[in-house]
Design an enzyme around this catalytic site. Structure first.
Site, PDB file in Angstrom:
ATOM      1  CE1 TYR A   9      12.268  32.582   4.022  1.00  0.00           C
ATOM      2  CE2 TYR A   9      12.112  30.136   3.870  1.00  0.00           C
ATOM      3  CZ  TYR A   9      12.124  31.481   3.267  1.00  0.00           C
ATOM      4  OH  TYR A   9      11.691  31.435   2.179  1.00  0.00           O
ATOM      5  CG  MET A  59       8.408  24.350  -0.038  1.00  0.00           C
ATOM      6  SD  MET A  59       7.122  25.453  -1.044  1.00  0.00           S
ATOM      7  CE  MET A  59       6.041  26.054   0.211  1.00  0.00           C
ATOM      8  CE  LYS A  63      -0.457  -0.277   5.143  1.00  0.00           C
ATOM      9  NZ  LYS A  63      -1.369  -0.659   6.098  1.00  0.00           N
TER      10      LYS A  63
HETATM   11  C1  LIG Z   1      -0.776  -1.917   6.700  1.00  0.00           C
HETATM   12  C2  LIG Z   1      -1.203  -3.232   6.753  1.00  0.00           C
HETATM   13  C3  LIG Z   1      -0.465  -4.433   7.003  1.00  0.00           C
HETATM   14  C4  LIG Z   1       1.021  -4.335   7.114  1.00  0.00           C
HETATM   15  O1  LIG Z   1       1.537  -3.875   8.270  1.00  0.00           O
HETATM   16  P1  LIG Z   1       2.815  -3.605   8.501  1.00  0.00           P
HETATM   17  O2  LIG Z   1       3.233  -3.314  10.050  1.00  0.00           O
HETATM   18  O3  LIG Z   1       3.401  -2.168   7.855  1.00  0.00           O
HETATM   19  O4  LIG Z   1       3.501  -4.811   7.984  1.00  0.00           O
HETATM   20  C5  LIG Z   1      -1.193  -5.576   7.269  1.00  0.00           C
HETATM   21  N1  LIG Z   1      -2.263  -5.694   7.309  1.00  0.00           N
HETATM   22  C6  LIG Z   1      -3.250  -4.708   7.175  1.00  0.00           C
HETATM   23  C7  LIG Z   1      -4.743  -4.510   7.401  1.00  0.00           C
HETATM   24  C8  LIG Z   1      -2.744  -3.038   6.972  1.00  0.00           C
HETATM   25  O5  LIG Z   1      -3.352  -2.237   6.988  1.00  0.00           O
END
Ligand SMILES: *Cc1c(COP(=O)(O)O)cnc(C)c1O
Length: 377
Positions: free
Chosen positions: A271, A319, A47
């Site tokens: 800054y 930035m 993800k």
């Molecule tokens: C992000 C996620 C994972 C993976 O988690 P990690 O700690 O990054 O390995 C597994 N299951 C679900 C439902 C997640 O949202």
């Protein structure tokens, strides 16, 4: 030649632009470490664009290294993996605006359902090909996942949907709330909730589904959470939330020094003049700022590596740039500054940056801005 404003600014010729380089060999090595900790199947969770490392690159590498499943939050990410030619099963578990059942079935994308309402919305589309679903039990997060009180209703609805050929229950999942603790006792309530959920699924006459609960921390520390599969995300890119295992950093963030100057003691930097040089020194500018994911709130220890040495970031993070105090060393423009990389004893790691910014390494890697060029080592 001059432009209308007389401001032709020849960029530094031949400088490599700021780049985040993903290191597939490190991802593969991290999968191999996970493999030594579990006999369960490994789902590579990619993800958020593979935790900022490139979902397709990380997915391909993980699959080649032995991961048998892929996981994403939403179907669009899953579709991109399919389009890239990845053929292993893919599960998505966060479907806020509902799921296109036909597209999921056609793409062979598994859908996690966390409530009777979600499942009803899926069934209302009367998919002509059965959608593969994973029943998602809330094992203690009150986030996604079905509350225990609605579990029987979810199962009953799944039963109906399966009898009509609209869905097929292939998986059963939960998620550990204490994902950063290496403490089997802390995980025990979630384990027992998932077991209970599994008994109810079996009692309803389903074939035993593939059951999964653990993320990276559980994978590395608690075999009781492994069931049939583990979901390994952060670990792929070198982050062990449990802090028990030395994994391999899977990326390197670099940028060229664009400007260097010798300055007097007492020179205000950046800054607000928040930093005054305590002595005559050399400063170098690195063209990465908070728009590129350099945290703005950092401790005075925050550093980059140049020429094999650590040098501190001084003054406020802008930035688009940071200023580095390189002391007696004058750094020629064009020299590569490494913001973070795999642990080598000198180069800062994403864990160092997380500490300097008071955050977790996940936010460092997922926060790298879009104008940083992505490459693969
Ligand atoms: C992000 C996620 C994972 C993976 O988690 P990690 O700690 O990054 O390995 C597994 N299951 C679900 C439902 C997640 O949202």
């Amino acid at each position: 030649m001059t432009g209308a404003l007389g401001m032709t600014r020849p960029g530094p010729v031949g400088l490599l632009p700021p780049a985040l380089r993903t290191i597939p060999a490190a991802v593969a090595a991290n999968v191999a470490i996970a493999r030594t900790r579990t006999r369960a199947r490994i789902m590579a969770v990619v993800k958020a664009d593979g935790y900022g490392h490139g979902a397709v690159t990380v997915a391909r590498t993980a699959v080649a290294a032995g991961a048998e499943w892929l996981g994403t939050t939403d179907p669009a990410e899953a579709a991109r993996l399919r389009a890239a030619g990845l053929t292993v099963p893919i599960l998505t578990w966060l479907n806020p605006s509902g799921v296109d059942a036909g597209a999921a079935a056609a793409g062979g994308i598994d859908i996690a359902v966390g409530s009777p309402d979600e499942l009803a919305a899926l069934l209302e589309q009367s998919p002509s090909t059965a959608v593969r679903i994973h029943l998602h039990m809330d094992t203690g997060m009150a986030r996604e996942g079905c509350p225990a009180a609605e579990w029987d209703a979810l199962i009953a609805l799944a039963r109906q949907g399966q009898e009509r050929g609209q869905v097929r229950v292939v998986g059963l999942m939960g998620h550990l709330p204490l994902a950063d603790q290496a403490d089997p006792e802390a995980n025990a309530p979630a384990v027992s909730r998932l077991r209970q959920a599994a008994r109810a699924v079996a009692a309803a006459g389903f074939d035993p589904p593939l059951t999964h609960l653990a993320a990276s921390s559980g994978t590395l520390t608690d075999p009781a959470t492994h069931f049939g599969m583990v979901r390994f995300g952060a670990g792929l890119v070198g982050i062990d939330p449990s802090g028990t295992t030395e994994l391999h950093g899977a990326s390197r963030l670099t940028a060229p020094v664009t400007h260097s100057a010798a300055v007097e003691a007492g020179t205000p930097v950046g800054y607000g003049g928040a930093y005054l040089t305590p002595r005559a020194t050399n400063l170098s500018v690195v063209p990465l700022g908070y728009a590129d994911g350099i945290p703005r709130e950092i401790s005075p220890d925050a550093s980059v590596q140049i020429h094999g040495r650590r040098h501190r970031v001084v003054g406020r993070v802008s930035m688009d740039q940071i200023v580095i105090d390189t002391g007696a060393e004058h750094i020629p423009p064009g020299t590569t500054a490494t913001v973070f990389g795999p642990r080598d004893g000198v180069t800062p790691t994403i864990h160092d940056w997380a500490r300097w910014a008071g955050t977790i390494p996940h936010t460092i890697v997922t926060g790298i801005g879009s104008r940083v060029k992505r490459t693969t080592a």
